[in-house]
Design an enzyme around this catalytic site. Sequence first.
Site, PDB file in Angstrom:
ATOM      1  N   SER A 148      64.585  33.700  -2.917  1.00 33.35           N
ATOM      2  CA  SER A 148      63.531  34.098  -3.988  1.00 33.35           C
ATOM      3  C   SER A 148      62.647  33.286  -5.212  1.00 33.35           C
ATOM      4  O   SER A 148      62.950  31.652  -4.960  1.00 33.35           O
ATOM      5  CB  SER A 148      65.057  34.106  -5.483  1.00 33.35           C
ATOM      6  OG  SER A 148      64.621  34.548  -5.564  1.00 33.35           O
ATOM      7  N   TYR A 161      73.980  32.328  -6.621  1.00 33.91           N
ATOM      8  CA  TYR A 161      72.927  32.907  -6.094  1.00 33.91           C
ATOM      9  C   TYR A 161      71.638  31.532  -6.184  1.00 33.91           C
ATOM     10  O   TYR A 161      71.161  32.003  -4.852  1.00 33.91           O
ATOM     11  CB  TYR A 161      72.204  33.798  -6.446  1.00 33.91           C
ATOM     12  CG  TYR A 161      71.030  35.230  -6.251  1.00 33.91           C
ATOM     13  CD1 TYR A 161      71.772  35.949  -5.384  1.00 33.91           C
ATOM     14  CD2 TYR A 161      69.880  34.408  -6.939  1.00 33.91           C
ATOM     15  CE1 TYR A 161      70.276  36.672  -4.883  1.00 33.91           C
ATOM     16  CE2 TYR A 161      68.700  35.469  -6.341  1.00 33.91           C
ATOM     17  CZ  TYR A 161      69.141  36.575  -5.372  1.00 33.91           C
ATOM     18  OH  TYR A 161      68.118  36.680  -4.767  1.00 33.91           O
TER      19      TYR A 161
END
Length: 256
Positions: A148, A161
């Site tokens: 990501s 995350y």
Amino acid sequence: MIQVTPAIKLFDLTGEVALVTGASSGLGWRFAQVLAAHGAKVIAAARRVDRLQALAAESPNIFPLELDVTRPQDFPAALDAAEAAAGPLTLLVNNAGWGGRDTSFEHSAEDWQRLQSTNVDSLWHLSQAFAKRLMARKQPGAIINISSVAGYLVSETPAPYAIGKAAVVQMTKALAFELARHRIRVNGIAPGYIHSEMTDDYLASEAGKAMLKRVPQRRAGEPSDLDGTLLLLASPKASAFMTGTTVIVDGGIALK
Ligand SMILES: NC(=O)c1ccc[n+]([C@@H]2O[C@H](COP(=O)([O-])OP(=O)(O)OC[C@H]3O[C@@H](n4cnc5c(N)ncnc54)[C@H](OP(=O)(O)O)[C@@H]3O)[C@@H](O)[C@H]2O)c1
């Protein structure tokens, strides 16, 4: 006369056998469709088998496989079942993931464990099990890790995350280094905000709309925005000399 491989042949995946994790929705669903449409046989893995069966009904090249990626003890039997259905695996797309809680401090110890188990540990264990099979057969192959932009940026994304996705970027480089001698390429895709079950509520919120105004292209991506990068990294003809690279596909948000 210069020999040039036409694009249709460069991205022809006939003969490839791919395992895509997290194929029951979002990006993984699209990845399975795109690989299958280019000739690969695709094992579509996730926990929601009804979704996988619906996906498999769309293409004779897609085979459903129930798999919880947080259970590495299940991987040998799962890979056996995958290969019994579609033949020896050549490509692993490590896509399954969990977005985690809305803020860092909502994460309990159990949430942290679940997040890193899903988003980091599973990629390591599955890559190891996959690579061992290819090495035993002296067969080349490829791994594509979905990280990501959160692996590069410190932004709205909660820290647990972001920390996990940064680990995936580094895992991609470290595994690429070790597996190059075995002719296994390891690359990654770092998406920005893409419409999916994971992001749709956030993107529709006031905070999400405000965030999109800061994206240079002023929009979230669609899963189809990743098609070209996926095919590039999946094709042994198109990306034969690429390994250890994570391609950012984000509408420019990581430029800031
Ligand atoms: N959408 C974005 O903006 C974006 C941006 C950057 C990175 N990513 C990454 O892209 C990947 C896909 O996300 P998405 O946006 O497509 O989200 P999604 O629609 O929520 O899909 C997540 C997928 O992961 C699977 N999954 C979750 N936990 C699992 C487990 N324990 N075992 C097996 N499968 C599991 C889910 O399947 P089951 O629930 O059926 O098991 C589902 O298919 C993730 O790694 C995510 O971090 C997404």
